[in-house]
Design a protein around this motif. Sequence first.
Motif, PDB file in Angstrom:
ATOM      1  N   TYR A  25       0.305  -1.157   0.214  1.00 49.01           N
ATOM      2  CA  TYR A  25      -0.116  -0.057   0.047  1.00 49.01           C
ATOM      3  C   TYR A  25       1.025   1.347  -0.176  1.00 49.01           C
ATOM      4  N   LEU A  26       1.701   1.186   0.347  1.00 46.97           N
ATOM      5  CA  LEU A  26       3.360   2.569   1.055  1.00 46.97           C
ATOM      6  C   LEU A  26       4.214   2.655  -0.318  1.00 46.97           C
ATOM      7  N   HIS A  76       3.111   5.437   6.587  1.00 44.37           N
ATOM      8  CA  HIS A  76       3.710   6.436   5.898  1.00 44.37           C
ATOM      9  C   HIS A  76       4.061   8.089   6.227  1.00 44.37           C
ATOM     10  N   HIS A 147       3.059  14.573   3.373  1.00 43.18           N
ATOM     11  CA  HIS A 147       2.847  13.055   3.336  1.00 43.18           C
ATOM     12  C   HIS A 147       2.045  13.371   4.629  1.00 43.18           C
ATOM     13  N   PRO A 164      -2.381   7.428   0.665  1.00 43.88           N
ATOM     14  CA  PRO A 164      -1.879   6.349   0.602  1.00 43.88           C
ATOM     15  C   PRO A 164      -0.355   7.092  -0.447  1.00 43.88           C
TER      16      PRO A 164
END
Length: 232
Positions: A25-26, A76, A147, A164
Motif C-alpha cells: 500500500y505504501l 506512511h 505526507h 497513501p
Amino acid sequence: MAIDPRKYADPREVPKYTIGEVALYLDLPPSTVRWWCLGRHFKIGGERRFSPSLIQPASHHPHNPSLSFYNLAEVHVLAATRRFNKISMQKIRDAIDYLAAQYPSPHPLIGHDFFTDGKDLFVKKITETVNLSRKGQLAFKELVDAHLDRLVSDHAGWPEKLFPVRHRDIEKRPVVIVPSVCGGHPITPKKGIRVSVLLSRNHAGESFQQIAEDYGLTELEVEDAIRYMEAA
C-alpha cells in the motif's frame, strides 16, 4: 490465535495488516517495513545483535496481521524520511526518541501533538544532525508536510483516513484507506469501492469503461485506482 476486535477500545488499534500489505500500500520494501515495525537481527564481527523497531506494533507476527491502522499511518510518515535519501535510520531513531520524550505516546509520529508543534521538533532534530543545505532542509520539511497532508484526523487529532502514496506520486489521491470501511483496505474515495475488486475484474479482461459503468465511476477513477494497486 484469532484477533477479537472487541478487546480494543479504539478500532484503529486492531492488528489487521500484514507486513506485506503495508509494504504494498505504501510502496516500500517489505524488509524495510519489517525492520521499522518488528526490528531486525544483524551481525557485526560475528556477533549477533538486534536493532529494535521504530514503531510499536499492535501485535508481533511477521506473517500474520500484526499492524494496526495507526501503525500504517506511522509507516506512511516514516516513508517521507526514506524518500529523502540522505536521512539515516539512526538519525530518524534519535528524532523519534527525542519527540517521544517531549510528548509521551505509543504513537508519537501521528498524535495531536505531532500535528501541532511536534512535527517541527521532529524535522528540526533530524536536520540539525544531518548535513543538509538550507534548500535541502526546506525540501525535507515540504516532503514531511506533504505526507501529513494526506492524513485526515478526527476531532481529537488522531488519523481516521489515509490517502497513501505509491510510485512517489504525492499529487494524486486515487485511493483512500478508512479503517472502518472494507476491512481497512484501499477503496475509491468517492464511491468506497474496494480497489482489489476493480483490479480483479480488470485482470479478468473487463475494460476500464465496463467497470466504471457498473460502479458509477469515471474511467479515469478506475484506471488510477487500478494503477495504484498494481506492483511498482
